[in-house]
Design a protein around this motif. Structure first.
Motif, PDB file in Angstrom:
ATOM      1  N   THR A  67       0.836  -1.205   0.000  1.00 37.49           N
ATOM      2  CA  THR A  67       0.000   0.000   0.000  1.00 37.49           C
ATOM      3  C   THR A  67       0.869   1.251   0.000  1.00 37.49           C
ATOM      4  OG1 THR A  67      -1.780  -1.126   1.176  1.00 37.49           O
ATOM      5  CG2 THR A  67      -1.775   1.273   1.246  1.00 37.49           C
ATOM      6  N   ASN A  68       1.914   1.261   0.814  1.00 31.59           N
ATOM      7  CA  ASN A  68       2.825   2.407   0.868  1.00 31.59           C
ATOM      8  C   ASN A  68       3.589   2.583  -0.431  1.00 31.59           C
ATOM      9  OD1 ASN A  68       2.120   3.115   3.473  1.00 31.59           O
ATOM     10  ND2 ASN A  68       3.756   1.927   4.430  1.00 31.59           N
ATOM     11  N   GLU A 115       1.519   4.287  -3.046  1.00 31.31           N
ATOM     12  CA  GLU A 115       1.413   5.722  -2.802  1.00 31.31           C
ATOM     13  C   GLU A 115       2.712   6.438  -3.143  1.00 31.31           C
ATOM     14  OE1 GLU A 115       0.361   6.010   1.283  1.00 31.31           O
ATOM     15  OE2 GLU A 115      -1.730   5.377   0.973  1.00 31.31           O
TER      16      GLU A 115
END
Length: 279
Positions: free
Chosen positions: A89-90, A93
């Motif tokens: 997820t990081n 981003e």
């Protein structure tokens, strides 16, 4: 904006991910994207530059250290099982574009400059255990075995001194620098590396997968390919099973139904657009 490829590699892991990422990196090099290959150890990166045609590489111990060299907005392609759901997820981003092997780019990706169908194979049979043997598993399965009539292709991370120990069990030892030539030219390959088996298939070879106890394999891919596989507790048993399979080798289900061009083009367009905006 830069393009990075991260390949999990090392003396207890091998070079399969390095070879896959190198194949993708070369496609990006052709598009003038200037990719940087990240490997977990220096030897893997040096090998990729010397043997696989990679122009830039850097050592990164683990995937989580990539933000120390990358900048927000960079592009990443990675081949590893290290990423947790939180980490992925990081990364999404952090990166402009993010691709994972085998989720977005199939694990059957190979360097087609090296691996092309051969009209004739000059090596009848060959054994490639893999690039790594940290626990000396190959030595253990050779003990109490008689000499075989098959050559052994040496692994990149095999321990110094093991060549003397293994020589009595094989017809000859092929040096690791002969990897590409050997995979190209072997008709029947026995290997603990699924990636090497795929490269062999591309060259018209007929590989058999040796299921190593210390490895996990993509079972769905093995089933899809109809790739024969074997296990065994000693070398003579393994070679006997191998010889039995190649006498009546099954038809492999191997197709090129993946499209990496769209991914390469998407990355190329992003890089070119960024260059125009910053110069």
């Amino acid at each position: 904006m830069k393009v990075y490829l991260y390949a999990k590699s090392g003396h207890a892991i091998g070079l399969d991910a390095t070879r896959r990422c190198s194949a993708v990196a070369k496609l990006l090099q052709e598009k003038n994207c200037d990719p940087i290959l990240c490997t977990c150890d220096f030897r893997a990166g040096a090998y990729a530059k010397e043997e696989l045609g990679i122009k830039k590489y850097v050592s990164v111990d683990v995937l989580s250290n990539l933000p120390n060299i990358m900048e927000r907005g960079d592009i990443l392609i990675y081949d590893t099982d290290e990423a947790s759901e939180f980490m992925e997820t990081n990364m999404k981003e952090f990166c402009t574009l993010l691709y994972k092997i085998p989720d977005d780019i199939p694990s059957i990706i190979i360097d087609k400059e090296f691996y092309k169908k051969q009209k004739k194979h000059s090596i009848e049979k060959m054994f490639f255990f893999g690039d790594d043997d940290y626990n000396n598993n190959l030595l253990n399965i050779c003990k109490e075995s008689k000499q075989t009539n098959i050559p052994l292709l040496w692994g990149h991370y095999f321990f110094l001194g093991n060549e003397k120990e293994l020589t009595p069990y094989f017809s000859e030892i092929l040096e690791e620098e002969e990897y590409v030539h050997s995979i190209q030219n072997v008709k029947y390959l026995l290997s603990g590396s699924l990636n090497a088996c795929i490269e062999s298939i591309e060259c018209g070879g007929k590989p058999v997968l040796l299921r190593r106890d210390d490895k996990e394999y993509d079972e769905s891919l093995i089933k899809e390919l109809h790739l024969p596989s074997i296990k065994g507790s000693n070398l003579n048993e393994i070679i006997e099973k191998f010889d039995s399979i190649i006498k009546n080798y099954p038809k492999i289900n191997y197709t090129h139904d993946y499209d990496i061009d769209s991914i390469i083009n998407s990355i190329s367009v992003r890089i070119e657009t960024y260059r125009k905006l910053t110069f």
